[in-house]
Design an enzyme around this catalytic site. Structure first.
Site, PDB file in Angstrom:
ATOM      1  N   ASP A 117      40.418  22.482  66.751  1.00 33.89           N
ATOM      2  CA  ASP A 117      40.965  21.151  67.210  1.00 33.89           C
ATOM      3  C   ASP A 117      41.098  20.793  68.619  1.00 33.89           C
ATOM      4  OD1 ASP A 117      43.229  22.206  67.925  1.00 33.89           O
ATOM      5  OD2 ASP A 117      44.505  21.329  66.524  1.00 33.89           O
ATOM      6  N   ASP A 318      43.192  22.505  55.655  1.00 33.52           N
ATOM      7  CA  ASP A 318      43.752  23.720  56.650  1.00 33.52           C
ATOM      8  C   ASP A 318      45.227  23.644  56.503  1.00 33.52           C
ATOM      9  OD1 ASP A 318      44.874  22.881  59.468  1.00 33.52           O
ATOM     10  OD2 ASP A 318      43.417  21.327  58.757  1.00 33.52           O
ATOM     11  N   CYS A 358      47.291  39.469  39.176  1.00 36.06           N
ATOM     12  CA  CYS A 358      46.572  39.226  40.337  1.00 36.06           C
ATOM     13  C   CYS A 358      45.954  40.553  40.764  1.00 36.06           C
ATOM     14  CB  CYS A 358      47.495  38.903  41.499  1.00 36.06           C
ATOM     15  SG  CYS A 358      46.908  38.939  43.264  1.00 36.06           S
ATOM     16  N   CYS A 360      44.306  41.094  43.497  1.00 34.70           N
ATOM     17  CA  CYS A 360      44.100  40.936  45.113  1.00 34.70           C
ATOM     18  C   CYS A 360      44.367  42.464  45.436  1.00 34.70           C
ATOM     19  CB  CYS A 360      45.006  40.143  45.778  1.00 34.70           C
ATOM     20  SG  CYS A 360      46.945  40.977  46.108  1.00 34.70           S
ATOM     21  N   CYS A 363      47.989  43.801  45.309  1.00 34.03           N
ATOM     22  CA  CYS A 363      48.667  43.618  44.040  1.00 34.03           C
ATOM     23  C   CYS A 363      48.012  44.843  43.209  1.00 34.03           C
ATOM     24  CB  CYS A 363      48.446  42.690  43.081  1.00 34.03           C
ATOM     25  SG  CYS A 363      49.511  41.332  43.813  1.00 34.03           S
ATOM     26  N   HIS A 389      48.134  38.669  50.522  1.00 38.07           N
ATOM     27  CA  HIS A 389      48.001  38.270  49.226  1.00 38.07           C
ATOM     28  C   HIS A 389      47.929  36.793  48.929  1.00 38.07           C
ATOM     29  CE1 HIS A 389      49.537  37.662  45.014  1.00 38.07           C
ATOM     30  NE2 HIS A 389      50.405  36.514  45.456  1.00 38.07           N
TER      31      HIS A 389
END
Length: 410
Positions: A117, A318, A358, A360, A363, A389
């Site tokens: 930005d 975002d 989960c 991930c 986890c 996570h």
């Protein structure tokens, strides 16, 4: 059910709609929902592709909080694009140093697509107590019109038609930010998608201030575009639609910007006091945005807003919220809600992962009891695990959304 991989692999998808295309950048709609304005697409850049709808993590100073970009590869977290702030890089380490390092991708160790930005948000947050106090829930009675010129409070010394003069918050160095300087900085560090310099007002700004800043913002956006078009390279510039919560101003902004060769749209500025006001505004605005261009919603990344935004045709979002929440112990679940790993109920979860169902990396490796212990012991690694996570869950959420669109369920 349509397969995104199959659609992406076709040279000319039978249901694909070609959008904007330029050297190093291409946007293509692969599938449009029959139930809403939701769509599945792909943004191709010289640094890889972004499957949309997509969530874009915020790496403000070129770093995700508690997560090393070089280690958290796209294969691990499947991040399609990362958002970096130009203003902070200008203050430190400086645009010239980033350029000497080989550009922003090389400097931060991330080879995927990057969006930057202009730095306008940070500058105008410093210009008065308004935006800062509003974010903290305090009074904004001292907010002053940044388009009125003259001296301002704090580090911002002058705001006029040319741009902003301010001092570095690190060493007091005198700096200047104009539309041209912002664009040159973004282009020199090599971001794939860049944004024009704009003025961000708090929701509490009066109508006279809103009008003054509305016109200046659009003059600045035109100057930014002119600077960008001198040497486009592999980069593209999105326009930023402004107008606060005033529907007529939003329509006027879109009409003005649509007449210029921007290659995407970002929706910026104040979007209302709450989600309902934002939803009302977006419901009116989004159907008027050309379908051939990608659409980004600035600064919004909570799950309910993403789901509603996708239905309205927004492609990318975002936010720094997922990593911020992870640092403070709030972990996303599969249904988009949060659980507090600092809570006592996790102290005995020695045989269960931090978040059920989960897959991930965190986890799969650690128990809820261990992560709870890390937070209580104030171990820095707890913030890292929570951030990883939550980023993983956000990218999985977007993948599930794309699959729901393709299956006709959204």
């Amino acid at each position: 059910m349509w397969s995104l991989r199959a659609l992406r692999g076709r040279k000319k998808p039978s249901i694909g709609l070609r959008g904007v295309s330029s050297f190093g950048f291409d946007y293509e709609v692969l599938y449009e929902s029959r139930r809403s304005r939701a769509r599945v697409g792909v943004i191709r850049t010289s640094n890889g592709l972004i499957e949309t709808p997509a969530f874009v993590p915020v790496a403000t100073t070129g770093a995700l909080k508690c997560v090393d970009l070089a280690l958290a590869s796209r294969e691990v977290l499947e991040m399609g694009m990362v958002f970096v702030n130009t203003y902070h890089l200008m203050v430190h380490p400086g645009v010239d140093l980033v350029k000497r390092a080989g550009g922003l991708h090389a400097f931060i160790g991330y080879d995927g697509p990057l969006i930057t930005d202009s730095g306008g948000y940070q500058v105008f947050s410093m210009a008065s107590t308004g935006p800062q106090d509003e974010l903290k829930g305090k009074s904004v009675s001292k907010w002053r019109n940044p388009c009125a010129g003259g001296a301002n409070r704090g580090l911002v010394l002058k705001i006029d038609e040319e741009g902003v003069t301010f001092r570095s918050y690190r060493n007091g160095e005198l700096l200047e930010l104009t539309p041209e300087i912002s664009v040159k900085a973004q282009k020199s560090i090599g971001a794939n998608i860049i944004l024009p310099l704009d003025i961000l007002l708090p929701n509490s700004a009066d109508f006279e201030t809103l009008i003054d800043c509305f016109h200046r913002t659009h003059r600045w956006e035109s100057r930014s575009l002119e600077e960008h078009l001198k040497d486009q390279g592999h980069q593209v510039m999105y326009a930023i639609i402004h107008g606060g919560t005033d529907v007529r101003l939003r329509e006027a902004s879109l009409e003005y910007l649509s007449r210029r060769p921007f290659q995407g749209f970002a929706i910026g500025g104040s979007l209302g006091k709450n989600r309902l006001e934002m939803y009302d505004l977006l419901s009116h605005l989004c159907p008027k945005i050309p379908r051939s261009l990608p659409v980004h919603l600035l600064g919004i990344g909570d799950v309910p807003s993403i789901l509603r935004g996708v239905e309205l045709g927004i492609d990318t979002f975002d936010s720094a919220y997922p990593t911020r929440a992870g640092r403070h112990g709030s972990w996303l679940t599969a249904d988009g809600s949060f659980v507090n790993l600092k809570g006592q109920s996790f102290a005995e979860r020695v045989q269960s992962p931090p978040v059920d169902l989960c897959d991930c990396p965190v986890c799969r490796c650690h128990s809820g009891a261990y992560v709870h212990h890390l937070y209580k012991a104030k171990e820095p690694v707890a913030s890292q695990l929570g951030s990883i996570h939550n980023l993983y869950r956000m990218t999985r959420l977007m993948k599930e959304i794309r699959e729901r669109i393709l299956s006709g369920a959204m």
